[in-house]
Scaffold this motif. Structure first.
Motif, PDB file in Angstrom:
ATOM      1  N   PRO A 157       0.814  -1.228   0.000  1.00 23.97           N
ATOM      2  CA  PRO A 157       0.000   0.000   0.000  1.00 23.97           C
ATOM      3  C   PRO A 157       0.844   1.273   0.000  1.00 23.97           C
ATOM      4  CG  PRO A 157      -0.904  -1.599   1.543  1.00 23.97           C
ATOM      5  CD  PRO A 157       0.403  -2.154   1.065  1.00 23.97           C
ATOM      6  N   ASP A 158       1.963   1.283   0.714  1.00 21.09           N
ATOM      7  CA  ASP A 158       2.842   2.453   0.740  1.00 21.09           C
ATOM      8  C   ASP A 158       4.268   1.980   0.511  1.00 21.09           C
ATOM      9  OD1 ASP A 158       4.196   4.795   1.076  1.00 21.09           O
ATOM     10  OD2 ASP A 158       3.502   5.201   3.124  1.00 21.09           O
ATOM     11  N   ALA A 159       4.655   1.913  -0.752  1.00 20.42           N
ATOM     12  CA  ALA A 159       5.973   1.391  -1.097  1.00 20.42           C
ATOM     13  C   ALA A 159       7.097   2.345  -0.706  1.00 20.42           C
ATOM     14  CB  ALA A 159       6.040   1.094  -2.594  1.00 20.42           C
TER      15      ALA A 159
ATOM     16  N   GLY B 248      17.829 -13.211   2.562  1.00 17.72           N
ATOM     17  CA  GLY B 248      16.392 -13.306   2.372  1.00 17.72           C
ATOM     18  C   GLY B 248      15.761 -11.962   2.661  1.00 17.72           C
ATOM     19  N   TRP B 249      14.461 -11.870   2.380  1.00 16.99           N
ATOM     20  CA  TRP B 249      13.721 -10.630   2.600  1.00 16.99           C
ATOM     21  C   TRP B 249      12.334 -10.971   3.126  1.00 16.99           C
ATOM     22  CZ3 TRP B 249      16.584  -6.303   1.907  1.00 16.99           C
ATOM     23  CH2 TRP B 249      17.746  -6.425   1.120  1.00 16.99           C
ATOM     24  N   VAL B 250      11.845 -10.152   4.045  1.00 15.04           N
ATOM     25  CA  VAL B 250      10.477 -10.290   4.530  1.00 15.04           C
ATOM     26  C   VAL B 250       9.864  -8.905   4.617  1.00 15.04           C
ATOM     27  CG1 VAL B 250      11.223 -10.333   6.965  1.00 15.04           C
ATOM     28  CG2 VAL B 250       8.964 -11.227   6.336  1.00 15.04           C
ATOM     29  N   LEU B 251       8.654  -8.782   4.091  1.00 21.32           N
ATOM     30  CA  LEU B 251       7.923  -7.517   4.111  1.00 21.32           C
ATOM     31  C   LEU B 251       6.539  -7.749   4.673  1.00 21.32           C
ATOM     32  CD1 LEU B 251      10.214  -6.834   1.987  1.00 21.32           C
ATOM     33  CD2 LEU B 251       8.527  -5.320   0.910  1.00 21.32           C
ATOM     34  N   TRP B 252       6.038  -6.738   5.394  1.00 20.49           N
ATOM     35  CA  TRP B 252       4.675  -6.756   5.894  1.00 20.49           C
ATOM     36  C   TRP B 252       3.838  -5.727   5.143  1.00 20.49           C
ATOM     37  CZ3 TRP B 252       8.950  -7.843   8.739  1.00 20.49           C
ATOM     38  CH2 TRP B 252       8.915  -9.017   9.485  1.00 20.49           C
ATOM     39  N   ARG B 253       2.541  -5.960   5.130  1.00 13.36           N
ATOM     40  CA  ARG B 253       1.640  -5.058   4.407  1.00 13.36           C
ATOM     41  C   ARG B 253       1.825  -3.614   4.845  1.00 13.36           C
ATOM     42  NH1 ARG B 253      -2.903  -4.570   1.669  1.00 13.36           N
ATOM     43  NH2 ARG B 253      -2.871  -6.798   1.220  1.00 13.36           N
ATOM     44  N   ASP B 254       1.926  -3.415   6.149  1.00 14.93           N
ATOM     45  CA  ASP B 254       2.121  -2.079   6.708  1.00 14.93           C
ATOM     46  C   ASP B 254       2.658  -2.240   8.125  1.00 14.93           C
ATOM     47  OD1 ASP B 254      -0.149  -2.851   8.208  1.00 14.93           O
ATOM     48  OD2 ASP B 254      -1.484  -1.887   6.774  1.00 14.93           O
ATOM     49  N   ALA B 255       2.905  -1.143   8.791  1.00 15.40           N
ATOM     50  CA  ALA B 255       3.467  -1.202  10.139  1.00 15.40           C
ATOM     51  C   ALA B 255       2.542  -1.923  11.110  1.00 15.40           C
ATOM     52  CB  ALA B 255       3.778   0.211  10.634  1.00 15.40           C
ATOM     53  N   ALA B 256       1.238  -1.832  10.896  1.00 17.44           N
ATOM     54  CA  ALA B 256       0.284  -2.474  11.796  1.00 17.44           C
ATOM     55  C   ALA B 256       0.382  -3.998  11.746  1.00 17.44           C
ATOM     56  CB  ALA B 256      -1.128  -2.029  11.455  1.00 17.44           C
ATOM     57  N   ALA B 257       0.897  -4.548  10.645  1.00 21.69           N
ATOM     58  CA  ALA B 257       1.005  -6.001  10.510  1.00 21.69           C
ATOM     59  C   ALA B 257       2.187  -6.569  11.280  1.00 21.69           C
ATOM     60  CB  ALA B 257       1.116  -6.378   9.033  1.00 21.69           C
ATOM     61  N   LEU B 258       3.107  -5.697  11.711  1.00 18.89           N
ATOM     62  CA  LEU B 258       4.252  -6.124  12.513  1.00 18.89           C
ATOM     63  C   LEU B 258       4.137  -5.488  13.891  1.00 18.89           C
ATOM     64  CD1 LEU B 258       6.998  -7.476  12.932  1.00 18.89           C
ATOM     65  CD2 LEU B 258       8.062  -5.447  11.906  1.00 18.89           C
ATOM     66  N   PRO B 259       3.705  -6.238  14.896  1.00 16.52           N
ATOM     67  CA  PRO B 259       3.518  -5.662  16.229  1.00 16.52           C
ATOM     68  C   PRO B 259       4.779  -4.972  16.732  1.00 16.52           C
ATOM     69  CG  PRO B 259       2.551  -7.849  16.122  1.00 16.52           C
ATOM     70  CD  PRO B 259       3.305  -7.655  14.848  1.00 16.52           C
ATOM     71  N   GLU B 260       4.588  -3.769  17.260  1.00  9.34           N
ATOM     72  CA  GLU B 260       5.722  -2.961  17.702  1.00  9.34           C
ATOM     73  C   GLU B 260       6.494  -3.636  18.828  1.00  9.34           C
ATOM     74  OE1 GLU B 260       8.518  -0.019  18.271  1.00  9.34           O
ATOM     75  OE2 GLU B 260       7.155  -0.342  16.561  1.00  9.34           O
ATOM     76  N   ASP B 261       5.828  -4.453  19.628  1.00  7.68           N
ATOM     77  CA  ASP B 261       6.529  -5.069  20.755  1.00  7.68           C
ATOM     78  C   ASP B 261       7.472  -6.193  20.328  1.00  7.68           C
ATOM     79  OD1 ASP B 261       4.299  -6.531  20.034  1.00  7.68           O
ATOM     80  OD2 ASP B 261       3.930  -7.291  22.045  1.00  7.68           O
ATOM     81  N   LEU B 262       7.502  -6.513  19.039  1.00  8.95           N
ATOM     82  CA  LEU B 262       8.491  -7.456  18.527  1.00  8.95           C
ATOM     83  C   LEU B 262       9.767  -6.761  18.064  1.00  8.95           C
ATOM     84  CD1 LEU B 262       6.341  -9.974  16.433  1.00  8.95           C
ATOM     85  CD2 LEU B 262       7.553 -10.431  18.575  1.00  8.95           C
TER      86      LEU B 262
END
Length: 452
Positions: free
Chosen positions: A98-100, A271-285
């Motif tokens: 959504p926001d590249a 390797g590479w890993v991407l999430w849809r947006d910041a909300a998809a990766l919990p900040e506490d991780l």
């Protein structure tokens, strides 16, 4: 004739399993290691591995220049850190995030680490939702086809998640949409869809799986995200199948991984890993580390690792661009499909796939006089490493050979493979019965882990 000075000054005995008491001359130490490595197989003839075995000399030079850079020292090596973020932005655009321009993602040591991170994010998001609703969080599960790479079973084991593996059935060799509903429930943290099965090179129908989960949410209220394991396919589909919807264009896709060292065309390992947006990766991780005087957010299982592969990935993206990747990947697919058709035309082989998704295909033997393991052994005598293995539940009865076509595997090499296969056939067909079984195979699909 001059004698080799390395061997003339070599000590009489060099220990193999203990450190020598004294020092060795640098040339002698090099020669000893170099000579032993000559007994390894030729990586260019390894049809088992998905890992890149050829890069341009300029890429190898770049990697040598960066081999001493620790990727984690972002304050010390800020340009390497910037190259990493540029690669993340390029992949975000390629996968329609959504926001590249402000993506959430990072490099890893390979897809195995990337999958672990994505799985952790799925579990933590599920835990947050459940706790917010005052529901228990003690029975998480994750759903995937039995054809997934072994790292997903490791993830489930290491982080106490029930791994629900959907078995193969008949001619269905991967997860499809009609198995989704019966394996998911309110404790499902996510579903893994594989874009390019390592067993046969086929794509799982990501869009159809997402649609089935949409229907399940409408019926039962379970909002189950999808992670796309695109270890190979996420660097094939954007160039060879641009109209195929499998990525962040599907709103249910929460994260995607790929292996830069597979069809990303970089030497291992990145390797590479991407999430849809910041909300998809919990900040506490995400850890914020005060390192060398600066704040460094990090989400990784490894800490120190070389920056050379990231520099090589950026080089490949710049060097090839969309046009170049499209040319290279379509060439690999063309080699795979033509080679598959030629092998089918030889007679005693049946194709399971044709190399028209991943440039990978699997085939089996229809002649009772020899087995796939006999074929693998015969070709190994001619230098080819062609894996033979059995499929998992419920198709343990099916044994296949698999060919992985990578950049650098040309039509000329394919011709040589076919020629050697033709040379082997008379000897194989003169047998009364198969001589090699799975027990004698040098390749184990599960242990191999698809060379991530």
């Amino acid at each position: 004739m001059e004698a080799n000075p390395v061997f003339t000054r070599e000590p009489g005995r060099i220990p193999r399993d203990r450190m020598p008491e004294g020092e060795l001359d640098a040339d002698t130490a090099y020669q000893v290691v170099h000579d032993e490595l000559m007994l390894d197989g030729n990586s260019r003839l390894n049809l088992a591995t998905f890992v890149t075995t050829w890069m341009e000399p300029q890429a190898a030079t770049l990697m040598a220049e960066c081999v001493d850079k620790n990727m984690i020292d972002k304050d010390e090596y800020p340009r390497t850190a910037e190259l990493e973020q540029r690669c993340v932005r390029m992949l975000a655009a390629l996968w329609h995030a959504p926001d590249a321009d402000q993506p959430t993602g990072c490099s890893t040591t390979g897809s195995s680490e990337a999958c672990m991170l994505a799985g952790l994010a799925l579990k933590r998001r599920w835990q947050h939702r459940r706790r917010a609703a005052s529901l228990p969080v003690d029975r998480p599960n994750i759903v995937m086809g039995v054809n997934v790479q072994v790292c997903w079973e490791k993830f489930a084991n290491y982080w106490d998640v029930d791994c629900r593996l959907v078995p193969m059935e008949g001619d269905r060799f991967h997860l499809t949409a009609d198995q989704v509903a019966e394996h998911c429930d309110e404790n499902t943290i996510g579903l893994v869809a594989v874009l390019g099965s390592t067993f046969d090179g086929s794509y799982e129908p990501v869009a159809e799986i997402c649609a089935a989960l949409d229907a399940l949410q409408a019926d039962r209220g379970w909002d189950i995200p999808v992670h796309v394991d695109g270890a190979s396919g996420a660097m094939i589909a954007p160039f060879c199948d641009p109209g195929l919807e499998w990525d962040f264009r599907l709103s249910r896709v929460a994260s995607i991984n790929t292996s830069g060292h597979k069809y990303g065309l970089v030497y291992p390992g990145v390797g590479w890993v991407l999430w849809r947006d910041a909300a998809a990766l919990p900040e506490d991780l995400v850890f914020h580390v005060n390192y060398l005087g600066g704040d460094m957010p990090t989400f990784a299982l490894n800490f120190s690792r070389p920056g050379a592969q990231v520099a090589a990935q950026y080089y490949s993206f710049l060097r090839l661009g969309v046009e170049g990747y499209t040319r290279v990947q379509n060439y690999s697919r063309d080699v795979a499909t033509s080679l598959a058709a030629r092998i089918e035309g030889l007679g005693p082989f049946r194709l399971l796939t044709r190399g028209d998704q991943l440039p990978v295909f699997a085939f089996t033997v229809t002649d009772d006089r020899f087995s796939v393991f006999d074929v693998s052994a015969a070709l190994r005598e001619r230098g080819w490493l062609l894996p033979a293995y059995t499929f998992p539940a419920n198709r343990e009865d099916l044994a296949v050979l698999r060919v992985v076509v990578r950049n650098g595997f040309t039509h000329d090499l394919a011709d040589l493979l076919v020629d050697d296969l033709i040379r082997c056939l008379p000897t194989l067909q003169a047998q009364q019965q198969p001589r090699h079984t799975e027990a004698s195979a040098a390749f184990s699909h599960g242990a191999d882990g698809d060379k991530r």
